[in-house]
Design a protein around this motif. Structure first.
Motif, short mmCIF file in Angstrom:
data_model
loop_
_atom_site.label_atom_id
_atom_site.label_comp_id
_atom_site.label_asym_id
_atom_site.label_seq_id
_atom_site.Cartn_x
_atom_site.Cartn_y
_atom_site.Cartn_z
N LEU B 53 -37.38 2.00 -74.82
CA LEU B 53 -36.62 2.59 -73.73
C LEU B 53 -36.74 1.75 -72.45
CD1 LEU B 53 -34.92 5.15 -73.85
CD2 LEU B 53 -36.76 6.37 -72.71
N LEU B 54 -37.95 1.24 -72.20
CA LEU B 54 -38.16 0.41 -71.00
C LEU B 54 -37.33 -0.86 -71.07
CD1 LEU B 54 -41.98 0.58 -70.14
CD2 LEU B 54 -40.06 1.32 -68.75
N ILE B 57 -33.73 0.08 -70.42
CA ILE B 57 -33.50 0.40 -69.00
C ILE B 57 -33.56 -0.87 -68.14
CG2 ILE B 57 -34.47 1.61 -66.99
CD1 ILE B 57 -35.32 3.85 -68.99
N THR B 58 -34.56 -1.71 -68.40
CA THR B 58 -34.70 -2.94 -67.61
C THR B 58 -33.49 -3.84 -67.79
OG1 THR B 58 -37.04 -2.81 -68.06
CG2 THR B 58 -36.28 -4.87 -67.13
N PHE B 59 -33.05 -3.98 -69.04
CA PHE B 59 -31.90 -4.85 -69.29
C PHE B 59 -30.64 -4.25 -68.66
CE2 PHE B 59 -28.63 -6.96 -71.90
CZ PHE B 59 -28.96 -8.26 -71.58
N GLY B 60 -30.52 -2.93 -68.76
CA GLY B 60 -29.39 -2.24 -68.14
C GLY B 60 -29.39 -2.46 -66.64
N PHE B 61 -30.58 -2.45 -66.05
CA PHE B 61 -30.73 -2.67 -64.61
C PHE B 61 -30.29 -4.08 -64.24
CE2 PHE B 61 -33.54 -3.88 -60.99
CZ PHE B 61 -33.02 -2.99 -60.06
N GLY B 82 -42.15 -8.79 -68.00
CA GLY B 82 -41.62 -7.56 -68.60
C GLY B 82 -41.62 -7.67 -70.12
N GLY B 83 -41.16 -8.82 -70.62
CA GLY B 83 -41.14 -9.05 -72.07
C GLY B 83 -42.52 -8.93 -72.67
N ILE B 123 -33.11 -12.45 -74.72
CA ILE B 123 -33.95 -13.14 -75.70
C ILE B 123 -35.36 -13.39 -75.14
CG2 ILE B 123 -34.20 -15.41 -76.84
CD1 ILE B 123 -31.12 -15.08 -77.47
N ILE B 124 -35.44 -13.54 -73.81
CA ILE B 124 -36.75 -13.76 -73.18
C ILE B 124 -37.70 -12.59 -73.43
CG2 ILE B 124 -37.78 -13.66 -70.84
CD1 ILE B 124 -36.14 -15.93 -70.04
N PHE B 125 -37.11 -11.39 -73.63
CA PHE B 125 -37.95 -10.21 -73.88
C PHE B 125 -38.80 -10.37 -75.16
CE2 PHE B 125 -34.72 -7.54 -71.41
CZ PHE B 125 -35.54 -7.48 -70.29
N PHE B 126 -38.36 -11.27 -76.05
CA PHE B 126 -39.08 -11.44 -77.32
C PHE B 126 -40.02 -12.64 -77.23
CE2 PHE B 126 -35.05 -9.34 -78.07
CZ PHE B 126 -35.44 -8.22 -78.78
N ASN B 127 -41.29 -12.34 -76.99
CA ASN B 127 -42.30 -13.39 -76.85
C ASN B 127 -42.78 -13.82 -78.23
OD1 ASN B 127 -45.12 -14.38 -76.68
ND2 ASN B 127 -44.78 -14.13 -74.49
#
Lengths: 95, 209
Positions: B53-54, B57-61, B82-83, B123-127
């Motif tokens: 969910l975070l 929401i972050t990506f939506g923001f 964040g990622g 894609i950065i969210f995926f470390n």
């Protein structure tokens, strides 16, 4: 050599007692429950008193005999416990 | 915005809701039975749901900000952080599982130039490192689920096994997320499928009495 005793949680003991009463048709005497739930007389007396306090069973006296009957709340507990048991079993969690 | 990316993002709140439902059920089980492992399962799915969910929401923001390349560069370290936070939450959830085992659509027509960098941000969210650790822990969880199924050969155990298998495969795709957003899309879809397996298991359990 005997197998080690399996630990039973309080909820599990409650379920075993209530389930035994359910299997007897929703009403059973202490001796039947004692054997079915595999408990000593002292422990059974203690647990039955707690189940009455929780409103899961009611005590009925007929002449000099005592019976314990499931309440609707008790039936609901059995069903909920069975669901939780199936859920936990799917993850390999014993309850 | 690219359709695949849009669909990928949309799966996250759906997975989060399913995760919260499983978490609630595990908590209910814990309240009734006092089994500590059910509490760990509850925490695990709760963290997974929060993590998904975070991220959503972050990506939506970020989409709402109509983020531009210079702004993205300025925020890059924060997005990276964040990622790591999201992946870490998932990692903790998987550790809890291993212990417990005995977007909103907006108009993307305007500002198209700015939105072109969104796939890069997502894609950065995926470390990769954290994905690798996730895979290792999930590998252990998967092995335990497989052993359990072999011993029990029960339908619900099979559904749990399939659910965790999908999680494992999805992280395999996320590990290589930098190679292209199609891999992220595939990973998200497989993850959604995993959650659907868990949902089917829950439905079967609810109907079992």
């Amino acid at each position: 050599m005997t197998a080690p005793k399996e630990y039973r949680s309080k909820a599990r003991i409650y379920f075993d007692i209530l389930n035994q009463i359910a299997e007897e048709g929703g009403r059973a005497g202490p001796t039947r429950i004692l054997y079915g739930a595999n408990l000593s007389h002292d422990r059974l007396t203690k647990h039955l008193a707690q189940l009455i306090n929780l409103g899961l069973i009611v005590e009925e006296k007929e002449e000099d005999r005592v019976f314990y009957s499931l309440t609707e709340k008790g039936m609901a507990f059995i069903q909920e416990f069975r669901r939780i048991q199936a859920f936990a079993k799917a993850f390999g969690i014993p309850i | 915005m690219d359709g695949l990316l849009f669909l990928s993002i949309l799966t996250e709140p759906v997975c989060a809701v399913i995760s919260f439902i499983i978490s609630y059920y595990a908590y209910k089980g814990y309240r009734i039975s006092s089994a500590s492992k059910l509490f760990l399962l509850h925490l695990g799915f709760l963290l997974l749901g929060v993590s998904l969910l975070l991220r959503f929401i972050t990506f939506g923001f970020l989409i709402a900000l109509r983020i531009s390349e210079p702004l993205f560069q300025a925020l890059r370290s924060k997005v990276l952080l964040g990622g790591i936070v999201f992946s870490s939450l998932q990692l903790i959830a998987y550790v809890l599982f291993s212990v417990s085992y005995t977007s909103k659509a907006e108009s993307f027509q305007e500002n198209g130039k700015n939105l072109a960098i969104l796939p890069g941000i997502y894609i950065i969210f995926f470390n990769p490192l954290l994905e690798l650790i996730s895979l290792t822990i999930l590998g252990y969880v998967l092995a335990r689920a497989l052993i359990l199924f072999i011993y029990k050969t029960e339908g619900n155990s099979l559904l749990v096994l399939l659910g965790f298998t999908c999680f494992f495969i999805s992280h395999l795709f996320f590990l290589f997320a930098t190679l292209g957003e199609a891999l992220v899309f595939l990973g998200q879809m497989i993850q959604l499928l995993g959650y659907i397996f868990f949902l089917i298991m829950l439905t079967r359990v609810a109907r079992s009495v």
